[in-house]
Scaffold this motif. Structure first.
Motif, PDB file in Angstrom:
ATOM      1  N   GLY A  61       0.795  -1.216   0.000  1.00 62.05           N
ATOM      2  CA  GLY A  61       0.000   0.000   0.000  1.00 62.05           C
ATOM      3  C   GLY A  61       0.826   1.263   0.000  1.00 62.05           C
ATOM      4  N   GLY A  62       2.121   1.146  -0.313  1.00 64.38           N
ATOM      5  CA  GLY A  62       2.975   2.321  -0.352  1.00 64.38           C
ATOM      6  C   GLY A  62       3.457   2.800   0.995  1.00 64.38           C
ATOM      7  N   LEU A  63       3.202   2.033   2.058  1.00 67.65           N
ATOM      8  CA  LEU A  63       3.658   2.431   3.386  1.00 67.65           C
ATOM      9  C   LEU A  63       5.173   2.326   3.489  1.00 67.65           C
ATOM     10  CD1 LEU A  63       1.104   0.626   5.761  1.00 67.65           C
ATOM     11  CD2 LEU A  63       1.158   3.052   5.184  1.00 67.65           C
ATOM     12  N   ILE A  64       5.793   3.326   4.089  1.00 65.99           N
ATOM     13  CA  ILE A  64       7.210   3.291   4.414  1.00 65.99           C
ATOM     14  C   ILE A  64       7.328   3.594   5.899  1.00 65.99           C
ATOM     15  CG2 ILE A  64       9.505   4.217   3.972  1.00 65.99           C
ATOM     16  CD1 ILE A  64       8.519   5.180   1.275  1.00 65.99           C
ATOM     17  N   ARG A  65       7.954   2.683   6.630  1.00 68.17           N
ATOM     18  CA  ARG A  65       8.069   2.866   8.067  1.00 68.17           C
ATOM     19  C   ARG A  65       9.520   2.688   8.498  1.00 68.17           C
ATOM     20  NH1 ARG A  65       4.226   4.963   7.001  1.00 68.17           N
ATOM     21  NH2 ARG A  65       2.083   4.636   7.702  1.00 68.17           N
ATOM     22  N   ARG A  85       3.709  -3.066  18.520  1.00 71.02           N
ATOM     23  CA  ARG A  85       2.400  -3.073  17.875  1.00 71.02           C
ATOM     24  C   ARG A  85       1.614  -1.846  18.326  1.00 71.02           C
ATOM     25  NH1 ARG A  85      -1.280  -7.059  15.818  1.00 71.02           N
ATOM     26  NH2 ARG A  85      -3.403  -6.242  15.875  1.00 71.02           N
ATOM     27  N   GLU A  86       1.231  -1.016  17.368  1.00 66.69           N
ATOM     28  CA  GLU A  86       0.465   0.194  17.657  1.00 66.69           C
ATOM     29  C   GLU A  86      -0.875   0.099  16.930  1.00 66.69           C
ATOM     30  OE1 GLU A  86       3.100   3.903  18.213  1.00 66.69           O
ATOM     31  OE2 GLU A  86       4.059   2.777  16.579  1.00 66.69           O
ATOM     32  N   SER A  87      -1.886  -0.325  17.641  1.00 67.70           N
ATOM     33  CA  SER A  87      -3.199  -0.546  17.030  1.00 67.70           C
ATOM     34  C   SER A  87      -3.802   0.733  16.491  1.00 67.70           C
ATOM     35  CB  SER A  87      -4.151  -1.179  18.059  1.00 67.70           C
ATOM     36  OG  SER A  87      -3.649  -2.426  18.490  1.00 67.70           O
ATOM     37  N   ARG A  88      -3.427   1.871  17.073  1.00 66.48           N
ATOM     38  CA  ARG A  88      -3.957   3.154  16.621  1.00 66.48           C
ATOM     39  C   ARG A  88      -2.986   3.870  15.684  1.00 66.48           C
ATOM     40  NH1 ARG A  88      -6.639   5.709  22.169  1.00 66.48           N
ATOM     41  NH2 ARG A  88      -8.108   3.971  22.586  1.00 66.48           N
ATOM     42  N   GLY A  89      -1.976   3.162  15.209  1.00 65.31           N
ATOM     43  CA  GLY A  89      -1.014   3.747  14.294  1.00 65.31           C
ATOM     44  C   GLY A  89      -1.541   3.764  12.872  1.00 65.31           C
ATOM     45  N   ARG A  90      -0.605   3.807  11.922  1.00 64.61           N
ATOM     46  CA  ARG A  90      -0.978   3.935  10.516  1.00 64.61           C
ATOM     47  C   ARG A  90      -0.910   2.615   9.759  1.00 64.61           C
ATOM     48  NH1 ARG A  90       3.050   8.594   8.908  1.00 64.61           N
ATOM     49  NH2 ARG A  90       4.311   7.449  10.437  1.00 64.61           N
ATOM     50  N   THR A 229       7.496  11.245  17.628  1.00 65.37           N
ATOM     51  CA  THR A 229       6.437  12.203  17.302  1.00 65.37           C
ATOM     52  C   THR A 229       7.065  13.591  17.242  1.00 65.37           C
ATOM     53  OG1 THR A 229       5.880  12.438  19.655  1.00 65.37           O
ATOM     54  CG2 THR A 229       4.605  10.841  18.371  1.00 65.37           C
ATOM     55  N   PRO A 230       6.502  14.509  16.450  1.00 65.94           N
ATOM     56  CA  PRO A 230       7.135  15.822  16.274  1.00 65.94           C
ATOM     57  C   PRO A 230       7.100  16.670  17.544  1.00 65.94           C
ATOM     58  CG  PRO A 230       4.984  15.755  15.201  1.00 65.94           C
ATOM     59  CD  PRO A 230       5.280  14.353  15.633  1.00 65.94           C
ATOM     60  N   ALA A 272       9.161  10.293   0.890  1.00 60.06           N
ATOM     61  CA  ALA A 272       8.686  10.772   2.187  1.00 60.06           C
ATOM     62  C   ALA A 272       7.980   9.645   2.909  1.00 60.06           C
ATOM     63  CB  ALA A 272       7.743  11.965   2.011  1.00 60.06           C
ATOM     64  N   SER A 273       7.908   9.758   4.217  1.00 57.55           N
ATOM     65  CA  SER A 273       7.231   8.736   5.004  1.00 57.55           C
ATOM     66  C   SER A 273       6.338   9.357   6.067  1.00 57.55           C
ATOM     67  CB  SER A 273       8.263   7.804   5.659  1.00 57.55           C
ATOM     68  OG  SER A 273       7.628   6.879   6.506  1.00 57.55           O
ATOM     69  N   CYS A 274       6.945   9.920   7.123  1.00 63.29           N
ATOM     70  CA  CYS A 274       6.148  10.377   8.260  1.00 63.29           C
ATOM     71  C   CYS A 274       5.332  11.623   7.960  1.00 63.29           C
ATOM     72  CB  CYS A 274       7.055  10.638   9.463  1.00 63.29           C
ATOM     73  SG  CYS A 274       8.095  12.119   9.297  1.00 63.29           S
ATOM     74  N   ARG A 275       5.866  12.508   7.142  1.00 61.47           N
ATOM     75  CA  ARG A 275       5.265  13.817   6.841  1.00 61.47           C
ATOM     76  C   ARG A 275       5.027  14.644   8.097  1.00 61.47           C
ATOM     77  NH1 ARG A 275       3.094  14.469   1.501  1.00 61.47           N
ATOM     78  NH2 ARG A 275       3.615  12.661   0.232  1.00 61.47           N
ATOM     79  N   GLU A 276       5.835  14.387   9.115  1.00 58.41           N
ATOM     80  CA  GLU A 276       5.762  15.125  10.369  1.00 58.41           C
ATOM     81  C   GLU A 276       7.112  15.708  10.788  1.00 58.41           C
ATOM     82  OE1 GLU A 276       2.251  12.771  12.799  1.00 58.41           O
ATOM     83  OE2 GLU A 276       4.322  12.058  12.983  1.00 58.41           O
ATOM     84  N   GLY A 277       8.148  15.470   9.981  1.00 52.68           N
ATOM     85  CA  GLY A 277       9.457  15.983  10.315  1.00 52.68           C
ATOM     86  C   GLY A 277      10.214  15.168  11.332  1.00 52.68           C
ATOM     87  N   THR A 278       9.895  13.863  11.434  1.00 53.95           N
ATOM     88  CA  THR A 278      10.563  13.028  12.428  1.00 53.95           C
ATOM     89  C   THR A 278      11.449  11.935  11.842  1.00 53.95           C
ATOM     90  OG1 THR A 278       8.657  11.533  12.549  1.00 53.95           O
ATOM     91  CG2 THR A 278       8.727  13.366  14.119  1.00 53.95           C
ATOM     92  N   CYS A 279      11.284  11.588  10.563  1.00 55.38           N
ATOM     93  CA  CYS A 279      12.001  10.418  10.039  1.00 55.38           C
ATOM     94  C   CYS A 279      13.215  10.762   9.198  1.00 55.38           C
ATOM     95  CB  CYS A 279      11.054   9.526   9.237  1.00 55.38           C
ATOM     96  SG  CYS A 279      10.570  10.177   7.610  1.00 55.38           S
TER      97      CYS A 279
END
Length: 325
Positions: A61-65, A85-90, A229-230, A272-279
């Protein structure tokens, strides 16, 4: 080319082609509640890496982690990562927990390091939860050269703290889990600035914010953090212009839009991955102009140098930027 040419009128251009390599999952084991360790490799010698490095996993699905390498940096036959495991993650960690098993094939890129271990007389390591992972190779490296170090490792419950049982036998390690009534006192830990000591911290936002606050009196460059997290950035947001040296494009970035979105609309694809400035995935070279940094990756010295920026969150201070795109 002029501003505003629709992307469908020209082929997409990519800043730097992302080179991926294929690996297999060689081993899988639980190292804490909801934390699985994956050992990957099996298809030849892997790229070299240094403590603090992470790799990008390219998922369906194009995910990059991004996941920190937590194994032996001298072993280039395998890499080791630990995934919470982050159930509320992406979706990335859930996929790795529920779908990936021994024999699964994965695509990875990297390694990259924005959290490098610098030379120091003494090291203070501070970890919160899964933030222990990038610190493990650092501790091994310091141990190998007979260096002086301590580790304070905190978590909500002991059972969720990866590698805690292995680390607990070392007298230099202090483990604080809330379920055992022990909490990390960051103020006490960083109360006295210690010249020659480097502090390395990785963990949740609350821990890193506390470290930033309590280390204000420490020498510049002594504190090194890696964020999941940013961090909070209170800067004015205004429109600006950007020129692309290799694409021969001039673009306008409205105040309400991110630079990376304007680039993509113009057909310039920046990984790009996070789009939050953290990766750090979208780091781009700045050829001219002064970036307004909003990332949580670059050190203060790197931000002051102004020769690169994270185009997912950062902007321009005043004059147009000239980027190597």
């Amino acid at each position: 080319m002029s501003i505003g040419i629709p992307s469908w009128m020209r082929p997409a251009e990519t800043a730097e082609p992302v080179k991926t390599i294929t690996v297999e999952v060689l081993a899988r084991r639980g190292v804490a509640d909801n934390v699985v360790e994956l050992t990957i490799g099996g298809r030849g010698r892997l790229p070299e890496w240094t403590p603090g490095s992470h790799i990008d996993l390219h998922l369906p699905g194009g995910l990059i982690r991004q996941y920190s390498l937590c194994g032996d940096s001298h072993d280039l036959d395998t890499y080791r990562i630990a995934v919470l495991r982050e159930s509320r993650g992406r979706g990335g960690s859930v996929h790795l927990h529920d779908t990936v098993s021994v024999g699964s094939v994965l695509a990875i890129s990297g390694p990259r390091n924005h959290f490098e271990l610098e030379s120091a007389a003494k090291y203070v390591f501070i970890a919160g939860g899964i933030g222990i992972t990038p610190l493990l190779p650092m501790i091994n490296a310091v141990n190998d050269r007979g260096g002086d170090w301590t580790l304070d490792y905190c978590g909500r419950t002991r059972s969720t703290m990866a590698y805690a049982d292995r680390l607990a036998d070392d007298s230099r390690v202090r483990i604080a889990s809330a379920d055992n009534g022990r909490r990390l006192d960051v103020r006490h830990l960083l109360a006295e600035p210690d010249p020659g000591t480097a502090v390395y911290c990785c963990g949740p936002k609350s821990l890193l914010d506390a470290v930033d606050k309590e280390s204000a009196a420490w020498p510049e460059g002594a504190i090194h953090t890696e964020r999941f997290t940013p961090k909070d950035v209170d800067l004015p947001t205004s429109s600006f212009d950007v020129r692309l040296a290799r694409s021969d494009l001039s673009l306008h970035v409205p105040a309400e839009r991110a630079l990376i979105d304007v680039l993509e609309d113009a057909g310039v694809v920046v990984p790009a991955s996070c789009r939050e400035g953290t990766c750090g995935t979208c780091e781009t070279i700045v050829l001219d102009g002064t970036p307004q940094h909003r990332d949580s990756v670059l050190t203060q010295a790197e931000q002051d140098a102004g020769d690169s920026m994270m185009v997912c969150v950062s902007r321009s201070c005043e004059a147009p930027l000239l980027l190597d795109l």
